[in-house]
Design an enzyme around this catalytic site. Sequence first.
Site, mmCIF file in Angstrom:
data_model
loop_
_atom_site.group_PDB
_atom_site.id
_atom_site.type_symbol
_atom_site.label_atom_id
_atom_site.label_comp_id
_atom_site.label_asym_id
_atom_site.label_seq_id
_atom_site.Cartn_x
_atom_site.Cartn_y
_atom_site.Cartn_z
ATOM 1 N N ASP A 14 -10.663 -1.065 2.396
ATOM 2 C CA ASP A 14 -9.428 -0.826 1.648
ATOM 3 C C ASP A 14 -8.388 -1.823 2.150
ATOM 4 O O ASP A 14 -7.756 -1.620 3.182
ATOM 5 C CB ASP A 14 -8.953 0.607 1.859
ATOM 6 C CG ASP A 14 -7.915 1.002 0.827
ATOM 7 O OD1 ASP A 14 -7.560 0.171 -0.040
ATOM 8 O OD2 ASP A 14 -7.453 2.157 0.873
ATOM 9 N N ALA A 15 -8.266 -2.926 1.428
ATOM 10 C CA ALA A 15 -7.440 -4.035 1.912
ATOM 11 C C ALA A 15 -6.414 -4.448 0.868
ATOM 12 O O ALA A 15 -5.450 -5.132 1.177
ATOM 13 C CB ALA A 15 -8.330 -5.226 2.256
ATOM 14 N N LYS A 16 -6.633 -4.060 -0.372
ATOM 15 C CA LYS A 16 -5.699 -4.342 -1.479
ATOM 16 C C LYS A 16 -5.293 -5.814 -1.495
ATOM 17 O O LYS A 16 -4.133 -6.153 -1.616
ATOM 18 C CB LYS A 16 -4.499 -3.397 -1.424
ATOM 19 C CG LYS A 16 -4.930 -1.930 -1.523
ATOM 20 C CD LYS A 16 -3.780 -0.962 -1.641
ATOM 21 C CE LYS A 16 -4.254 0.466 -1.858
ATOM 22 N NZ LYS A 16 -4.932 1.072 -0.695
ATOM 23 N N ARG A 17 -6.286 -6.691 -1.430
ATOM 24 C CA ARG A 17 -6.047 -8.114 -1.461
ATOM 25 C C ARG A 17 -5.860 -8.600 -2.897
ATOM 26 O O ARG A 17 -6.030 -7.832 -3.853
ATOM 27 C CB ARG A 17 -7.206 -8.855 -0.782
ATOM 28 C CG ARG A 17 -7.396 -8.499 0.691
ATOM 29 C CD ARG A 17 -6.169 -8.839 1.533
ATOM 30 N NE ARG A 17 -6.469 -8.820 2.966
ATOM 31 C CZ ARG A 17 -6.161 -7.833 3.802
ATOM 32 N NH1 ARG A 17 -5.527 -6.766 3.372
ATOM 33 N NH2 ARG A 17 -6.474 -7.907 5.093
ATOM 34 N N ASP A 37 0.869 -1.176 0.000
ATOM 35 C CA ASP A 37 0.000 0.000 0.000
ATOM 36 C C ASP A 37 0.907 1.228 0.000
ATOM 37 O O ASP A 37 2.130 1.089 -0.007
ATOM 38 C CB ASP A 37 -0.895 -0.044 1.249
ATOM 39 C CG ASP A 37 -2.223 0.673 1.051
ATOM 40 O OD1 ASP A 37 -2.202 1.829 0.589
ATOM 41 O OD2 ASP A 37 -3.265 0.079 1.351
#
Lengths: 273, 273
Positions: free
Chosen positions: B94-97, A99
């Site tokens: 919002d974890a951007k997995r 991130d």
Amino acid sequence: MNRQQLIEQIKTKKSFLCVGLDTDLKKIPQHLLDDEDPIFTFNKAVIDATAPYCVAYKPNLAFYEAFGIKGMVAFEKTVDYLKAHCPDHFVIADAKRGDIGNTSAMYARTFFGEYDIDALTVAPYMGEDSVSPFLTYDGKWVVLLALTSNKGSHDFQLTADAGGERLFEKVLRVSRQWGDADNMMYVVGATQGKMFSDIRRIVPDHFLLVPGVGAQGGSLHEVCRYGMTDDCGLLVNSSRGIIYASQGDDFAEAAAKAAHELQQEMAAELAAR
Amino acid sequence: MNRQQLIEQIKTKKSFLCVGLDTDLKKIPQHLLDDEDPIFTFNKAVIDATAPYCVAYKPNLAFYEAFGIKGMVAFEKTVDYLKAHCPDHFVIADAKRGDIGNTSAMYARTFFGEYDIDALTVAPYMGEDSVSPFLTYDGKWVVLLALTSNKGSHDFQLTADAGGERLFEKVLRVSRQWGDADNMMYVVGATQGKMFSDIRRIVPDHFLLVPGVGAQGGSLHEVCRYGMTDDCGLLVNSSRGIIYASQGDDFAEAAAKAAHELQQEMAAELAAR
């Protein structure tokens, strides 16, 4: 754990096996579901059974998060158990985080500061400032995604630029500057065969974390042929092939047997080099 | 929440503001630390104060995970509070997995099945099978990283292939086939200015989630000039600029004031179109 300690463990155990703890309540023996914490009970039994044959464990965060708070408690207990009973094993949190800088710094604090885990898998898409906060912890490692084991790896990772450099090669070349072989590894899927030669031209010394042997169809021999270095340079992961070797009462013995078989193949590969 | 409902909310409130709940115990007013659950207490006050001015909330998982089990309890309470008290607000985790298929399916179950959140940020590096499991939940959204707001976005996202197509453009073009404008959005940083024109040529109708206004220096007016569509097509996020507008006892009023100011700028942009 530093690089030299990891190499020593591999030599001592004649193994570069990483056991993936992708523990799913739907797949573990159903009699364990009566237990207070079935995920941890399962993990503990698998760890006790496989520890002699492997040098690393890799819990996959998705499987713990899927069970909410209870899952995260099981994750913490598993990490604590590994630290207490397997201090010579390398522990990788497979979380594929990444991130903007201040957010990656929070993730780094969680996994390296709070949990004191050795390594974390990280996604490269957002570039240097998304990765570098993880490289500020002494003795801790970033395991950066390079060329993954899944079918979708072909969608973007193989895209070549005007000079012919493919994206995974650019990720290797550029990120090599962010850290070094003492604090960075790369994920390269076992399904990628001869690509290991291309990868070794760019990162001759870095350890590679190799998923995809077993359930996903990768060949251990091919991986070693093209990817092994004088220091071994490989951690080969197996998850489902070991932890679900049996879904009966004998799951732990079956896991031990599957891990032992892989360890023996690995010993032969190490000896043949 | 479906696309039409989101568009209605934007029209009704004359706002396309998303408030980022990046709640950090080190930055919240210190008197809250005596509270039993300071993260949730802070979030609740910020939500109550800002709800009239925004259409979406975006808790960033890193900030909750950093506080272990307690942090995840605060996250769950925040999501439950939003569902109970702000049912017309769009909630983005919002974890951007992003992982291989069976693992992404676990993450999808967590965020869409367990938490019942509207949308999840996902990283594209691993390709289609890492994203598609998130697209099987009716009324739920994938927010795919395309061109992020950070400096490192230039490391790989701008790399052009032999035909001149940049990686973020390929991500947009290829992933457009995986879903549609009813279940996919894209992250495009406000710091990317005129790039919004290039993006709108590829995804003319998709909503864009735009971080980077405020602390990161992006311009709301530039974003609207090059990125707004007839349906608005934008969710502009502000985190630190709102939730830490004051670190004193008046943090909630200050957050409301900052959110209201942004909402008024947004109303003007909507009216000018």
